[in-house]
Design a protein around this motif. Structure first.
Motif, short mmCIF file in Angstrom:
data_model
loop_
_atom_site.label_atom_id
_atom_site.label_comp_id
_atom_site.label_asym_id
_atom_site.label_seq_id
_atom_site.Cartn_x
_atom_site.Cartn_y
_atom_site.Cartn_z
N GLY A 298 0.80 -1.40 -0.15
CA GLY A 298 0.29 -0.06 0.06
C GLY A 298 0.90 1.39 -0.06
O GLY A 298 0.43 2.37 -0.85
N GLU B 292 1.10 4.19 -2.90
CA GLU B 292 1.04 5.53 -2.65
C GLU B 292 2.09 6.35 -3.34
O GLU B 292 1.90 7.18 -3.94
N HIS C 267 -8.99 -4.94 2.59
CA HIS C 267 -9.71 -4.01 3.69
C HIS C 267 -8.95 -2.63 4.03
O HIS C 267 -9.43 -1.89 4.75
N ARG C 268 -7.63 -2.51 3.52
CA ARG C 268 -7.13 -1.19 3.64
C ARG C 268 -6.68 -0.41 2.47
O ARG C 268 -6.00 0.94 2.72
N GLN C 269 -7.16 -0.57 1.50
CA GLN C 269 -6.91 0.05 0.19
C GLN C 269 -8.02 0.87 -0.35
O GLN C 269 -9.09 0.26 -0.50
N ARG C 270 -7.67 2.00 -1.01
CA ARG C 270 -8.62 2.77 -1.99
C ARG C 270 -8.64 2.21 -3.15
O ARG C 270 -9.53 2.52 -4.10
N ARG C 271 -7.62 1.62 -3.58
CA ARG C 271 -7.44 1.12 -5.11
C ARG C 271 -7.78 -0.24 -5.19
O ARG C 271 -7.76 -1.04 -4.18
#
Length: 168
Positions: free
Chosen positions: A104, A108, A142-146
């Motif tokens: 992640g 970014e 569960h932790r990514q926007r992509r």
């Protein structure tokens, strides 16, 4: 931060070619490069070095010295020709820590539009490892926007019972 979009792909030394090949398919469709990321989950980053090299220390105090993390040259030798044949720019980053978190972070910093990882193999050993360490794909989901793409490594038939499937 890179301005050109990147497809981030988690790679391991024993991973089959088709994970990177699928990442290359997405990279070509999105006119993006790929960034191959190798994460040493037994260590954590102490300091960022030059040119993608990080300084890492073991989680276990008896686990060895602080080292520079370098990308496995055998993986580079396998992946670079695939990227070149596909006409896709390819970079390699070695890091340490929790694989989902580190993938992640690289996404970014490298303008990642999606992350590609391989599934785990359907075996008791991989189920046991996942119990203790967690699933990289689930952690990312569960932790990514992509988007996160999970490429099956060793698909089994729908009739085959999986070690973690309690319904059978």
């Amino acid at each position: 931060m890179s301005e050109r979009p990147s497809v981030i792909v988690g790679v391991t030394p024993s991973q089959p070619h088709h994970v990177v090949e699928q990442a290359l398919v997405f990279a070509r469709r999105f006119d993006a490069g790929i960034v191959c990321v190798q994460v040493d989950s037994a260590r954590f980053v102490v300091d960022g070095g030059d040119e993608g090299v990080v300084i890492a220390a073991p989680f276990d105090p008896d686990g060895g010295d602080v080292i520079e993390e370098h990308f496995d040259p055998e993986v580079i030798a396998r992946v670079a020709p695939l990227a070149e044949a596909a006409g896709v720019e390819c970079r390699f980053i070695a890091t340490a820590g929790d694989p989902a978190r580190m993938l992640g972070q690289v996404a970014e910093s490298e303008n990642g539009i999606l992350i590609v990882v391989g599934s785990r193999r359907a075996s008791f050993g991989s189920s046991l490892r996942e119990f203790f360490t967690g699933s990289v794909a689930a952690g990312l989901a569960h932790r990514q926007r992509r988007p996160v793409i999970v490429v099956p490594l060793d698909p089994v038939s729908p009739e085959t019972s999986l070690p973690w499937d309690e319904s059978r």
